[in-house]
Every structure is written in C-alpha cells, then in structure tokens.
Design a protein around this motif. Structure first.
Motif, PDB file in Angstrom:
ATOM      1  N   THR A 227       1.080  -1.147   0.055  1.00 11.52           N
ATOM      2  CA  THR A 227       0.007   0.073   0.016  1.00 11.52           C
ATOM      3  C   THR A 227       1.015   1.500   0.067  1.00 11.52           C
ATOM      4  O   THR A 227       1.935   1.323   0.950  1.00 11.52           O
ATOM      5  N   VAL A 228       0.510   2.034  -0.954  1.00 15.36           N
ATOM      6  CA  VAL A 228       1.691   3.349  -0.961  1.00 15.36           C
ATOM      7  C   VAL A 228       0.644   4.663  -0.640  1.00 15.36           C
ATOM      8  O   VAL A 228      -0.561   4.796  -1.344  1.00 15.36           O
ATOM      9  N   HIS A 229       1.068   5.417   0.252  1.00 11.81           N
ATOM     10  CA  HIS A 229       0.534   6.531   0.709  1.00 11.81           C
ATOM     11  C   HIS A 229       1.486   7.740   0.287  1.00 11.81           C
ATOM     12  O   HIS A 229       2.709   7.771   0.181  1.00 11.81           O
ATOM     13  N   LYS A 230       0.779   8.730  -0.507  1.00 11.33           N
ATOM     14  CA  LYS A 230       1.584   9.516  -1.627  1.00 11.33           C
ATOM     15  C   LYS A 230       1.468  10.957  -0.712  1.00 11.33           C
ATOM     16  O   LYS A 230       0.450  11.179   0.173  1.00 11.33           O
ATOM     17  N   THR A 231       2.674  11.645  -0.622  1.00 12.87           N
ATOM     18  CA  THR A 231       2.854  12.971  -0.215  1.00 12.87           C
ATOM     19  C   THR A 231       3.822  13.929  -0.929  1.00 12.87           C
ATOM     20  O   THR A 231       4.326  13.380  -1.920  1.00 12.87           O
ATOM     21  N   THR A 232       3.878  14.895  -0.482  1.00 12.84           N
ATOM     22  CA  THR A 232       5.099  15.987  -1.141  1.00 12.84           C
ATOM     23  C   THR A 232       5.709  16.452  -0.326  1.00 12.84           C
ATOM     24  O   THR A 232       5.627  16.542   1.122  1.00 12.84           O
ATOM     25  N   THR A 233       7.014  17.163  -0.937  1.00 11.62           N
ATOM     26  CA  THR A 233       7.772  17.745  -0.140  1.00 11.62           C
ATOM     27  C   THR A 233       6.975  18.986   0.544  1.00 11.62           C
ATOM     28  O   THR A 233       7.464  19.144   1.793  1.00 11.62           O
ATOM     29  N   GLU A 234       6.301  19.449  -0.131  1.00 12.24           N
ATOM     30  CA  GLU A 234       5.880  20.957   0.387  1.00 12.24           C
ATOM     31  C   GLU A 234       4.962  20.553   1.655  1.00 12.24           C
ATOM     32  O   GLU A 234       4.930  21.122   2.669  1.00 12.24           O
ATOM     33  N   GLN A 235       4.160  19.513   1.463  1.00  5.97           N
ATOM     34  CA  GLN A 235       3.206  18.957   2.587  1.00  5.97           C
ATOM     35  C   GLN A 235       4.028  18.524   3.957  1.00  5.97           C
ATOM     36  O   GLN A 235       3.912  18.841   5.145  1.00  5.97           O
ATOM     37  N   GLU A 236       5.357  17.812   3.760  1.00  3.90           N
ATOM     38  CA  GLU A 236       6.091  17.238   4.839  1.00  3.90           C
ATOM     39  C   GLU A 236       6.761  18.585   5.297  1.00  3.90           C
ATOM     40  O   GLU A 236       6.594  18.343   6.786  1.00  3.90           O
ATOM     41  N   LEU A 237       7.166  19.406   4.736  1.00  6.45           N
ATOM     42  CA  LEU A 237       7.778  20.384   5.399  1.00  6.45           C
ATOM     43  C   LEU A 237       7.118  21.046   6.176  1.00  6.45           C
ATOM     44  O   LEU A 237       7.320  21.711   7.250  1.00  6.45           O
ATOM     45  N   SER A 238       5.797  21.437   5.523  1.00  6.31           N
ATOM     46  CA  SER A 238       4.749  22.461   6.102  1.00  6.31           C
ATOM     47  C   SER A 238       4.359  21.643   7.472  1.00  6.31           C
ATOM     48  O   SER A 238       4.326  22.283   8.612  1.00  6.31           O
ATOM     49  N   GLU A 239       4.001  20.305   7.421  1.00  3.25           N
ATOM     50  CA  GLU A 239       3.621  19.701   8.837  1.00  3.25           C
ATOM     51  C   GLU A 239       4.853  19.715   9.912  1.00  3.25           C
ATOM     52  O   GLU A 239       4.573  19.736  10.869  1.00  3.25           O
ATOM     53  N   SER A 240       6.009  19.352   9.284  1.00  2.64           N
ATOM     54  CA  SER A 240       7.211  19.451  10.258  1.00  2.64           C
ATOM     55  C   SER A 240       7.357  20.461  10.966  1.00  2.64           C
ATOM     56  O   SER A 240       7.586  20.668  12.316  1.00  2.64           O
TER      57      SER A 240
END
Length: 304
Positions: A227-240
């Motif tokens: 199962t693959v969950h897609k994310t983006t650099t922008e989303q990960e940086l924002s959440e972090s």
C-alpha cells in the motif's frame, strides 16, 4: 603516520555511537575508552574502558591524556558541547577529532537552511579548522541517512510489517544512504589511514537509490504489492515545521527525512551524482538496494 589505536568515544550508548563501538570492537585492533555521564545507567561490552565524567574540562583533559583519537557521537543536545571536547583534546595532545556528523552534510547550505540545528555542526567544523594550527587534526564523515537502520524501524517511511510505504513526490529523486556496517567501516578506515584523511570532510554511502527503487525491492522480496501513501515535499515540510512551532520534536525528524527525500534545490543528497563520494579513498564498496533489502528481510525471518 601509523594507524591510530587509542580511541575515546563520546556518546557511545546512542544509536550512532553504539554502531561505531560495535564496529571498532569487532576488529580487535583498538584500545577503546567510552565517556559516560556520572548519572548514566548505560552499560558497555567487556573490553571497553568506561570513564564516568561530569564533562568538566579538567576531567576531560585527564581522560584524554594518552589518547590518539576522540570520536564524538553526541546527539542533537550535545552538538554545542563538542567545542569543550575539542579544547580538552587539544590540551591533552590528542591527534585526531572526529565530530558528530554521521548524517546529512553540515557543509551544505541547503541542509543548514532546512535544519538550522545542523548549524551547530557547521560551527564545530569551523572550530576544528581553527584548531589545525595548534596541532589537532580532524575528519568529518557525512553518511546521509542510515539505510538498514531506517528500514527496520520505519524511519524511512517503509512499514515492513504492514507492507505500506509513504512516498514523497513521484519517488524518483535519487539519493545515497549508508548501512550501519559501512558507517563503522568509514570510521575504521579513517583510523587506519590518518594521513589520507587529515583535515578533510568526507561523504560516504552504501547505496544509491530512489524511493521507487526501494519500494520495488521490498515488493519483490516479500512477493506482495504494498500500500502506497503519497505525499509531497511541500506538505511534509509544512507539517514538520508546524510541529516544531508547538514544541513537537518529531517535526525535526520529518526535516531529517527531507534531507534525502525532499525535492529541494541545492540539496545534493546523491553523493555519487554530485561527485562528493569518498568511498574509493576509504576503500569502501557500494552495495545494492536489492542486496540490503534481501539481507534485512532474511535476518528478520531468521529471528522469528
């Protein structure tokens, strides 16, 4: 100059320090001392001299007397404390200092901008350069993220038990990663070849990969579609960054993952592509993604 034999490790009970300690012990070639805080309950293998200390400069100087190398594997809270170790090493006649790098390179401005915490690492390298004229040499070792370690504990976003993966962007950005044994071997190579590694910042790696390649290797080895969950650099940086603003340190871990997975200009996470890799200098071989995945999953099956 002959190989160094007498080594002191600071932070030997941590994730990185324990990897280095195991590697040095396995060779049987080194006389090893570890620093342990006076209130620490950490235990160490036989054959290691344990020196309890309050990390005062006077105690450090006494412990470092007669030592050839000090290796710092201190964690994030101890990055700034390394200057005290350097001063004590210099006054005690230590020949070589290996600072707590062993991750993404602090010499990359994009990394420091992404992870301001690494600015303290960069300052340590500058401090070491300023100490060269006084006789203390140094070697920095950047490894990128740890591959086998991060696969097994899920840090890299691949959940082996549940056959799921979190993939950033298209999963096609290339990067290099280092296995635990290769990290230890890099340190050992520096100790055995002091002249060729004198006052250098070295980049090493075990594998060159993309997230898609790692996923394909895992699916092939398990014989299952994940199962693959897609994310983006922008989303990960924002959440972090949001986590960090409210004091949630797990946000920093997200930024650490971004040093390999992030689609960020100037990151140079692929040490082979950027021409930075020093494997040949240290006599280190590159490995395959498939080989590492096969080894890890086979070891897991054996332990069941």
């Amino acid at each position: 100059m002959p190989a160094y034999k007498k080594v002191t490790i600071a932070g030997a009970s941590g994730s990185i320090g324990s990897i280095i300690l195991r590697g040095l012990l396995a060779t049987g070639d080194f006389s090893i001392t570890v620093l342990s805080r006076k209130d620490s309950a950490a235990s160490f293998p036989d054959g290691v001299a344990v020196r309890k200390t309050d990390f005062s400069e006077s105690e450090l100087e006494t412990i470092f007397k007669g030592q050839e190398v000090v290796i710092s594997a201190l964690g994030a809270t101890g990055f700034g404390e390394q200057k005290k170790l350097i001063d004590a090493a210099l006054r005690s006649g230590v020949h070589r200092f290996i600072p707590s790098e062993f991750s993404a390179s602090s010499q990359n401005e994009a990394i420091v901008q992404l992870l301001p915490l690494f600015g303290a690492k960069k300052e340590v390298i500058e401090y070491l350069k300023a100490s060269e004229s006084a006789g203390l040499t140094w070697t920095g070792i950047a490894t990128g993220l740890l591959f086998d370690w991060g696969l097994l504990n899920g840090f890299l976003g691949f959940d082996i038990p549940n056959r799921s993966a979190t993939v950033w962007d298209a999963g096609e950005e290339s990067f290099t990663l280092t296995n635990e044994s290769q990290l230890a071997n890099a340190v050992i190579a520096v100790l055995r070849h002091p002249d060729g590694t004198r006052n250098k910042f070295l980049h090493v790696a075990s594998v060159r990969a993309t997230q898609s390649q790692i996923l394909a290797a895992l699916e092939a080895q398990t014989g299952e579609k994940w199962t693959v969950h897609k994310t983006t650099t922008e989303q990960e940086l924002s959440e972090s960054r949001k986590k960090l603003t409210v004091g949630d340190f797990s946000g920093a871990l997200g930024l650490v993952r971004a040093t390999s997975f992030g689609k960020i200009p100037g990151l140079h996470a692929d040490y082979v592509k950027s021409g930075l890799i020093a494997n040949d200098l240290l006599g280190l071989k590159q490995e395959s993604v498939e080989g590492t995945v096969s080894r890890l999953l086979t070891e897991q099956e054996t332990l069941k």
